[in-house]
Design a protein around this motif. Structure first.
Motif, PDB file in Angstrom:
ATOM      1  N   GLN A   1       0.820  -1.217   0.000  1.00 12.30           N
ATOM      2  CA  GLN A   1       0.000   0.000   0.000  1.00 12.30           C
ATOM      3  C   GLN A   1       0.853   1.265   0.000  1.00 12.30           C
ATOM      4  O   GLN A   1       0.794   2.062  -0.929  1.00 12.30           O
ATOM      5  CB  GLN A   1      -0.926  -0.004   1.218  1.00 12.30           C
ATOM      6  CG  GLN A   1      -1.976  -1.113   1.116  1.00 12.30           C
ATOM      7  CD  GLN A   1      -2.695  -1.326   2.416  1.00 12.30           C
ATOM      8  OE1 GLN A   1      -3.039  -0.370   3.106  1.00 12.30           O
ATOM      9  NE2 GLN A   1      -2.919  -2.577   2.770  1.00 12.30           N
ATOM     10  N   VAL A   2       1.674   1.416   1.035  1.00 15.95           N
ATOM     11  CA  VAL A   2       2.484   2.638   1.133  1.00 15.95           C
ATOM     12  C   VAL A   2       3.537   2.653   0.018  1.00 15.95           C
ATOM     13  O   VAL A   2       3.697   3.658  -0.695  1.00 15.95           O
ATOM     14  CB  VAL A   2       3.146   2.732   2.529  1.00 15.95           C
ATOM     15  CG1 VAL A   2       4.073   3.929   2.606  1.00 15.95           C
ATOM     16  CG2 VAL A   2       2.072   2.815   3.602  1.00 15.95           C
ATOM     17  N   GLY A   3       4.244   1.522  -0.154  1.00 11.29           N
ATOM     18  CA  GLY A   3       5.276   1.462  -1.192  1.00 11.29           C
ATOM     19  C   GLY A   3       4.676   1.644  -2.575  1.00 11.29           C
ATOM     20  O   GLY A   3       5.181   2.415  -3.402  1.00 11.29           O
ATOM     21  N   ALA A   4       3.600   0.934  -2.820  1.00 16.07           N
ATOM     22  CA  ALA A   4       2.977   0.995  -4.147  1.00 16.07           C
ATOM     23  C   ALA A   4       2.499   2.409  -4.463  1.00 16.07           C
ATOM     24  O   ALA A   4       2.636   2.887  -5.598  1.00 16.07           O
ATOM     25  CB  ALA A   4       1.816   0.004  -4.218  1.00 16.07           C
ATOM     26  N   ARG A   5       1.977   3.116  -3.464  1.00 13.72           N
ATOM     27  CA  ARG A   5       1.502   4.489  -3.715  1.00 13.72           C
ATOM     28  C   ARG A   5       2.688   5.434  -3.995  1.00 13.72           C
ATOM     29  O   ARG A   5       2.579   6.327  -4.837  1.00 13.72           O
ATOM     30  CB  ARG A   5       0.688   4.984  -2.510  1.00 13.72           C
ATOM     31  CG  ARG A   5       0.094   6.380  -2.692  1.00 13.72           C
ATOM     32  CD  ARG A   5      -0.869   6.456  -3.875  1.00 13.72           C
ATOM     33  NE  ARG A   5      -1.373   7.804  -4.090  1.00 13.72           N
ATOM     34  CZ  ARG A   5      -1.791   8.285  -5.258  1.00 13.72           C
ATOM     35  NH1 ARG A   5      -1.769   7.508  -6.338  1.00 13.72           N
ATOM     36  NH2 ARG A   5      -2.233   9.512  -5.372  1.00 13.72           N
ATOM     37  N   ILE A   6       3.794   5.225  -3.300  1.00 16.79           N
ATOM     38  CA  ILE A   6       4.992   6.039  -3.580  1.00 16.79           C
ATOM     39  C   ILE A   6       5.399   5.863  -5.044  1.00 16.79           C
ATOM     40  O   ILE A   6       5.718   6.822  -5.746  1.00 16.79           O
ATOM     41  CB  ILE A   6       6.148   5.639  -2.623  1.00 16.79           C
ATOM     42  CG1 ILE A   6       5.868   6.184  -1.215  1.00 16.79           C
ATOM     43  CG2 ILE A   6       7.494   6.119  -3.154  1.00 16.79           C
ATOM     44  CD1 ILE A   6       6.860   5.765  -0.157  1.00 16.79           C
ATOM     45  N   VAL A   7       5.364   4.626  -5.489  1.00 14.72           N
ATOM     46  CA  VAL A   7       5.810   4.329  -6.864  1.00 14.72           C
ATOM     47  C   VAL A   7       4.871   4.948  -7.897  1.00 14.72           C
ATOM     48  O   VAL A   7       5.306   5.353  -8.976  1.00 14.72           O
ATOM     49  CB  VAL A   7       5.941   2.797  -7.031  1.00 14.72           C
ATOM     50  CG1 VAL A   7       6.157   2.416  -8.479  1.00 14.72           C
ATOM     51  CG2 VAL A   7       7.080   2.268  -6.164  1.00 14.72           C
ATOM     52  N   GLU A   8       3.584   5.041  -7.579  1.00 13.53           N
ATOM     53  CA  GLU A   8       2.645   5.532  -8.608  1.00 13.53           C
ATOM     54  C   GLU A   8       2.285   7.011  -8.449  1.00 13.53           C
ATOM     55  O   GLU A   8       1.682   7.587  -9.356  1.00 13.53           O
ATOM     56  CB  GLU A   8       1.375   4.676  -8.617  1.00 13.53           C
ATOM     57  CG  GLU A   8       0.488   4.938  -7.413  1.00 13.53           C
ATOM     58  CD  GLU A   8      -0.788   4.101  -7.406  1.00 13.53           C
ATOM     59  OE1 GLU A   8      -0.836   3.079  -8.090  1.00 13.53           O
ATOM     60  OE2 GLU A   8      -1.705   4.493  -6.663  1.00 13.53           O
ATOM     61  N   HIS A   9       2.639   7.633  -7.318  1.00 17.45           N
ATOM     62  CA  HIS A   9       2.184   9.011  -7.086  1.00 17.45           C
ATOM     63  C   HIS A   9       2.760   9.966  -8.141  1.00 17.45           C
ATOM     64  O   HIS A   9       3.982  10.043  -8.308  1.00 17.45           O
ATOM     65  CB  HIS A   9       2.595   9.494  -5.690  1.00 17.45           C
ATOM     66  CG  HIS A   9       1.829  10.702  -5.261  1.00 17.45           C
ATOM     67  ND1 HIS A   9       1.962  11.914  -5.887  1.00 17.45           N
ATOM     68  CD2 HIS A   9       0.883  10.875  -4.306  1.00 17.45           C
ATOM     69  CE1 HIS A   9       1.150  12.792  -5.325  1.00 17.45           C
ATOM     70  NE2 HIS A   9       0.472  12.170  -4.358  1.00 17.45           N
ATOM     71  N   PRO A  10       1.911  10.736  -8.812  1.00 18.50           N
ATOM     72  CA  PRO A  10       2.416  11.573  -9.912  1.00 18.50           C
ATOM     73  C   PRO A  10       3.395  12.667  -9.488  1.00 18.50           C
ATOM     74  O   PRO A  10       4.191  13.121 -10.311  1.00 18.50           O
ATOM     75  CB  PRO A  10       1.136  12.199 -10.499  1.00 18.50           C
ATOM     76  CG  PRO A  10       0.055  11.974  -9.503  1.00 18.50           C
ATOM     77  CD  PRO A  10       0.451  10.794  -8.674  1.00 18.50           C
ATOM     78  N   ASP A  11       3.360  13.093  -8.228  1.00 15.50           N
ATOM     79  CA  ASP A  11       4.267  14.167  -7.800  1.00 15.50           C
ATOM     80  C   ASP A  11       5.598  13.659  -7.256  1.00 15.50           C
ATOM     81  O   ASP A  11       6.442  14.462  -6.844  1.00 15.50           O
ATOM     82  CB  ASP A  11       3.582  15.054  -6.744  1.00 15.50           C
ATOM     83  CG  ASP A  11       2.491  15.916  -7.370  1.00 15.50           C
ATOM     84  OD1 ASP A  11       2.574  16.164  -8.590  1.00 15.50           O
ATOM     85  OD2 ASP A  11       1.564  16.322  -6.648  1.00 15.50           O
ATOM     86  N   ILE A  12       5.783  12.366  -7.219  1.00 17.61           N
ATOM     87  CA  ILE A  12       7.103  11.848  -6.819  1.00 17.61           C
ATOM     88  C   ILE A  12       7.934  11.685  -8.091  1.00 17.61           C
ATOM     89  O   ILE A  12       7.529  11.013  -9.040  1.00 17.61           O
ATOM     90  CB  ILE A  12       6.972  10.529  -6.030  1.00 17.61           C
ATOM     91  CG1 ILE A  12       6.374  10.846  -4.648  1.00 17.61           C
ATOM     92  CG2 ILE A  12       8.316   9.821  -5.907  1.00 17.61           C
ATOM     93  CD1 ILE A  12       6.401   9.722  -3.659  1.00 17.61           C
ATOM     94  N   ALA A  13       9.103  12.348  -8.096  1.00 17.95           N
ATOM     95  CA  ALA A  13       9.895  12.406  -9.325  1.00 17.95           C
ATOM     96  C   ALA A  13      10.868  11.237  -9.463  1.00 17.95           C
ATOM     97  O   ALA A  13      11.283  10.896 -10.567  1.00 17.95           O
ATOM     98  CB  ALA A  13      10.677  13.721  -9.363  1.00 17.95           C
ATOM     99  N   ALA A  14      11.249  10.652  -8.337  1.00 22.28           N
ATOM    100  CA  ALA A  14      12.266   9.599  -8.382  1.00 22.28           C
ATOM    101  C   ALA A  14      12.083   8.665  -7.196  1.00 22.28           C
ATOM    102  O   ALA A  14      11.620   9.093  -6.134  1.00 22.28           O
ATOM    103  CB  ALA A  14      13.661  10.218  -8.345  1.00 22.28           C
ATOM    104  N   VAL A  15      12.446   7.398  -7.394  1.00 20.15           N
ATOM    105  CA  VAL A  15      12.328   6.405  -6.324  1.00 20.15           C
ATOM    106  C   VAL A  15      13.661   5.674  -6.182  1.00 20.15           C
ATOM    107  O   VAL A  15      14.207   5.158  -7.163  1.00 20.15           O
ATOM    108  CB  VAL A  15      11.207   5.385  -6.622  1.00 20.15           C
ATOM    109  CG1 VAL A  15      11.203   4.268  -5.582  1.00 20.15           C
ATOM    110  CG2 VAL A  15       9.837   6.072  -6.649  1.00 20.15           C
ATOM    111  N   SER A  16      14.166   5.636  -4.959  1.00 20.36           N
ATOM    112  CA  SER A  16      15.337   4.813  -4.657  1.00 20.36           C
ATOM    113  C   SER A  16      14.869   3.657  -3.787  1.00 20.36           C
ATOM    114  O   SER A  16      14.269   3.863  -2.729  1.00 20.36           O
ATOM    115  CB  SER A  16      16.402   5.634  -3.927  1.00 20.36           C
ATOM    116  OG  SER A  16      17.521   4.806  -3.646  1.00 20.36           O
ATOM    117  N   PHE A  17      15.140   2.448  -4.239  1.00 14.89           N
ATOM    118  CA  PHE A  17      14.613   1.240  -3.604  1.00 14.89           C
ATOM    119  C   PHE A  17      15.753   0.295  -3.262  1.00 14.89           C
ATOM    120  O   PHE A  17      16.649   0.086  -4.074  1.00 14.89           O
ATOM    121  CB  PHE A  17      13.645   0.548  -4.584  1.00 14.89           C
ATOM    122  CG  PHE A  17      13.268  -0.858  -4.201  1.00 14.89           C
ATOM    123  CD1 PHE A  17      12.130  -1.104  -3.445  1.00 14.89           C
ATOM    124  CD2 PHE A  17      14.049  -1.941  -4.592  1.00 14.89           C
ATOM    125  CE1 PHE A  17      11.786  -2.405  -3.084  1.00 14.89           C
ATOM    126  CE2 PHE A  17      13.715  -3.244  -4.230  1.00 14.89           C
ATOM    127  CZ  PHE A  17      12.575  -3.474  -3.480  1.00 14.89           C
TER     128      PHE A  17
END
Ligand code: ADP
Length: 474
Positions: A206-222
């Protein structure tokens, strides 16, 4: 005690909570931690967006000072934070305090990097025009972290993200929210402005998946498993995000006939079994040439049997518990598989107590084709693979879908140098365990282990900044 999310400079509680338990003693409850969902991510991203412009354009001195102070606060509290880390993750108190100090060093390193974010000025090919190349923040960055280094990995993602003027939404692993919560607390004390750093705890789905899809997040480090990482990469690409992944390893350590056996056994013991084998850089394939194989195996078997497995808070303990029941079940499945595949399994028995204790296991007589030699286990287990000579050892070392860290034990400069040049890995270790790295140089791998720019050291700038080329006709 209840621990809340940190969103927009406020501590935000949730009715739903995750109970954080000590893997060495299931009756020891560390605390209950807020368990958010997509809505909390949306709130955190809104706060990070609101804070972005000011932070991105803040003097680097301000960013330096926040990170430097955070580093100093971590050092001041290293014993208490190390104890928390040992209780929630299970590594020994010495390793846990060491990891905590490492987190402080990372903050202090990136405090300096905030000041060192230089650009270029070059002559234009057009008369009267000036060209500059600068590094700017990427925007709001989503950080998704695993449980095995619960303070160092959040630190080495947060610190560069903040140093270069990005704002952050971080989601720690569900098993280890405690250290991440303390980092949020420390950043607040260090004067980090509201909304610049946000912590949302909860499940990855839920939290991770939303971070990955949120349009205002420009980059993801995993950092995490291969399966989740691949999915994160696909989803980030679909949503137009920059992405950086650190995933698994099946790291080889080659031991050749001319190796110093004391060094080789020490490196194998540390690399394969310390931190309960729960490191992506663990030495899980020990590839040994035939002249030294039997002696190495005998000595490693004896040394592994002597390792003290037990409570991480006891200073005598060398191997703490496995992190949870599900990891323990997986370890047991691999122990059974090793026997089924024809290995001579040495060790691997269960320990005593109300925790997930198991003794290190050696899979003697393994081949590189076996599943136990190809799949990342993430437990205190290693395959011993006998080979004829150095050439075969090198080929076997590189015959893996991973490419994080690769090691050799040898007294020959010629072989060490050849191995360094031909190992297909992001990091090479000579006469050292495959695990155990410095904080001021790049960390990362090739093939299935990593994706995107390197983490740590000055190379971290590549991911946490974007390039702007400006043309000016004065
Ligand atoms: P591990 O085996 O180390 O727990 P995971 O890849 O499952 O590895 O977890 C690493 C991090 O990724 C954790 O913070 C986890 O909650 C998060 N995560 C899990 N599933 C997802 C997902 N679908 N999207 C984003 N993050 C996820």
């Amino acid at each position: 005690m209840d621990f809340a999310h940190f969103i927009g400079g406020q501590w935000v509680a949730d009715s739903d909570v995750t109970t954080n338990r000590n893997p060495a003693n299931q009756d020891d409850i560390i605390g209950t931690y807020a368990r958010g969902g997509a809505g909390r991510v949306d709130e955190a991203v809104a706060a990070a967006m609101a804070a972005l412009d000011d932070w991105a354009h803040a003097s680097p001195q301000i960013r330096h000072d926040v990170l430097e102070k955070a580093g100093a606060l971590i050092v001041q509290r290293k014993d208490e934070l190390g104890r928390l880390l040992a209780r929630e993750e299970g590594k020994t108190i010495a390793e846990a305090v060491g990891e905590t100090v490492r987190a402080a060093q990372v903050f202090k390193f990136f405090a300096g990097e905030a000041l060192r974010n230089t650009g270029d000025a070059v002559a234009s090919v057009r008369p009267g025009v000036e060209v500059t190349i600068e590094r700017e923040p990427v925007g709001v960055i989503g950080l998704i972290t695993p449980w095995n280094f619960p303070i160092a990995i959040p630190a080495w993602k947060m610190a560069p993200a903040l140093a270069f003027g990005n704002t952050v939404v971080m989601k720690p692993a569900e098993l280890t929210p405690g250290c991440a919560w303390e980092l949020a607390n420390i950043l607040e004390q260090a004067g980090c402005p509201a909304g610049v750093f946000n912590l949302v705890m909860g499940p990855g789905s839920q939290v991770g998946a939303r971070i990955v899809e949120h349009p205002d997040i420009a980059a993801v480090s995993f950092t995490g498993s291969v399966a989740t990482g691949r999915r994160v990469a696909v989803d980030c690409a679909a949503n137009g995000k920059k992405v950086q992944l650190e995933m698994g390893g099946k790291n080889p350590m080659v031991v050749v006939d001319d190796a110093d056996l004391d060094v080789a056994v020490g490196a194998a013991l540390n690399g394969a079994f310390f931190s309960t084998g729960q490191r992506c850089t663990a030495s899980s394939r020990l590839i040994v040439t035939k002249g030294v194989h039997d002696a190495f195996l005998d000595r490693l078997t004896a040394a592994a049997a002597d390792l003290v497995v037990g409570d991480p808070l006891d200073a005598k303990t060398q191997i703490g518990p496995v992190v949870d029941q599900s990891q323990m079940d997986q370890n047991m499945r691999y122990l059974t598989l090793a026997s089924e595949e024809g290995c001579d399994v040495r060790g691997g028995g269960l320990g005593n107590g109300n925790g997930f204790f198991m003794h290190p296991a050696i899979f003697a007589g393994a081949t590189n084709a076996m599943r136990v030699s190809r799949e990342e286990i993430f437990g205190p287990m290693a395959s011993i693979i006998k080979v004829d000579d150095y050439d075969e050892a090198l080929a076997v070392a590189n015959d893996t879908e991973f490419g994080l860290s690769s090691g050799i034990c040898t007294t020959s400069l010629k072989l060490a140098s050849h191995f360094r040049r031909h190992a297909k890995a992001g990091m090479v270790m000579v006469n050292l365990p495959t695990a155990g790295v410095d904080y001021h140089v790049p960390f990362g791998g090739r093939k299935g282990s990593s994706y995107g720019p390197r983490e740590q050291g000055s190379y971290a700038r590549e991911f946490y900044t974007t390039v702007k080329t400006s043309y000016i006709a004065p």
